[in-house]
Design an enzyme around this catalytic site. Sequence first.
Site, short mmCIF file in Angstrom:
data_model
loop_
_atom_site.label_atom_id
_atom_site.label_comp_id
_atom_site.label_asym_id
_atom_site.label_seq_id
_atom_site.Cartn_x
_atom_site.Cartn_y
_atom_site.Cartn_z
N ASP A 252 0.85 -1.19 0.00
CA ASP A 252 0.00 0.00 0.00
C ASP A 252 0.89 1.25 0.00
O ASP A 252 0.72 2.18 -0.80
CB ASP A 252 -0.87 -0.05 1.28
CG ASP A 252 -2.00 0.94 1.26
OD1 ASP A 252 -2.11 1.71 0.29
OD2 ASP A 252 -2.78 0.97 2.23
N ASP A 256 2.25 3.66 -3.51
CA ASP A 256 1.95 5.10 -3.58
C ASP A 256 3.24 5.90 -3.69
O ASP A 256 3.28 6.91 -4.41
CB ASP A 256 1.16 5.55 -2.34
CG ASP A 256 -0.34 5.37 -2.52
OD1 ASP A 256 -0.74 4.81 -3.56
OD2 ASP A 256 -1.11 5.78 -1.63
#
Length: 374
Positions: A252, A256
Amino acid sequence: MTKQTCSLVVLPGDGIGPEVMAEVRKLMTWLESKAGLSFDVHEDLIGGAAIDAHGVPLTDEAVARCQDADAVLLGAVGGPKWDNVPYDIRPEAGLLKIRKDMDLFANLRPAIVFDALADASTLKPEIVKGLDILIVRELTGGVYFGEPKGISDLPDGQRRGVNTQVYTTSEIHRVGRVAFEMARKRQNRVCSAEKSNVMESGKLWREEITKLHQAEYADVALSHMYADNCAMQLLRNPRQFDVLVTDNLFGDILSDEAAMLTGSLGMLPSASLGLEDAGTGRRKALYEPVHGSAPDIAGQGKANPLATILSFSMCLRYSLDQGLLADEIEWAVQDLLGAGLRTGDIMAEGCTCVSTSEMGDTLIKALDAIRKAA
Ligand code: NAD
């Protein structure tokens, strides 16, 4: 010559979703006339549009169609209109439902820097130019789903919050296989990131990835890295990576971080893959841009359709076995950016600002030019 027929479910969703998906439909028409493909498309509702029509963000009938298709293409969901609907039927619940019902356990997030956009990154162009990383994130296990979890009251008046990081051998192997197979289609290198120095689940992750590599993928170069070092290496020397495989939590964050190396949300595609069907060899798959429904620009023709177009290009590569066509689309994107065509989100000095549909039309022209030159 018989045409390859591809069955697709298209879920445009809300906000800019239908606008960017319309440009993918143009591309499908081009592929039907120029590339010998035939698309059998079923369009359905998801998110706020489905709430308005059916009272739920995704119907079971729509999911059943998605399960049977070669692939699913999604635009984006959500918007202020649905801010006050009950939590369990909010637009985003449609996304969670489709990922869960199709058991999409591997999330693929490429971070590619097109030469013409190297200046859009916050890093120096010489660090990011030519960047092409694929992050494979485990999506359905780990600390976001592990039990026990919750917040409880302690006898001494404090409160205690718990989440559990847990992985099994089979969960690690199935996402590892996706990473190794992707690497074979790229530069044949996988880096696996975890925290085996401080977490038992990380130790298991490293051991199982190593075993899988030795048993089935010894031809692929494998390295291991602690996730915190990986976060630093992505900024220091991002081009050292080809495929990066990691768990749900670290994935995650690292995906990003890698996305920001490229500079623009409107350019970022993604794919989520499930298990291979034993009979057909086909993987369940969903392709979608990383961005949301962008309510601030919806309906104004300002949205950049390239993230959705590049998601469709991933669909051609990974679900429809059309890697050459995917290459052509990516070259066409490179060409039109090189010619200075930009939507507002990636606009730069000296470039020409175009609308969503002009960008889609230019892509078709760039594809025609590539065909002509070949
Ligand atoms: P967003 O990604 O929709 O927008 C963030 C900013 O980026 C906005 O200024 C927007 O105009 C811009 N932007 C995004 N995509 C663009 C594109 N293709 N072209 C040009 N500019 C673009 O994120 P947000 O504003 O936090 O969320 C808006 C809505 O989208 C919310 O309802 C949120 O829940 C939802 N959302 C959905 C998804 C999804 O469907 N996968 C993902 C994130 C957010």
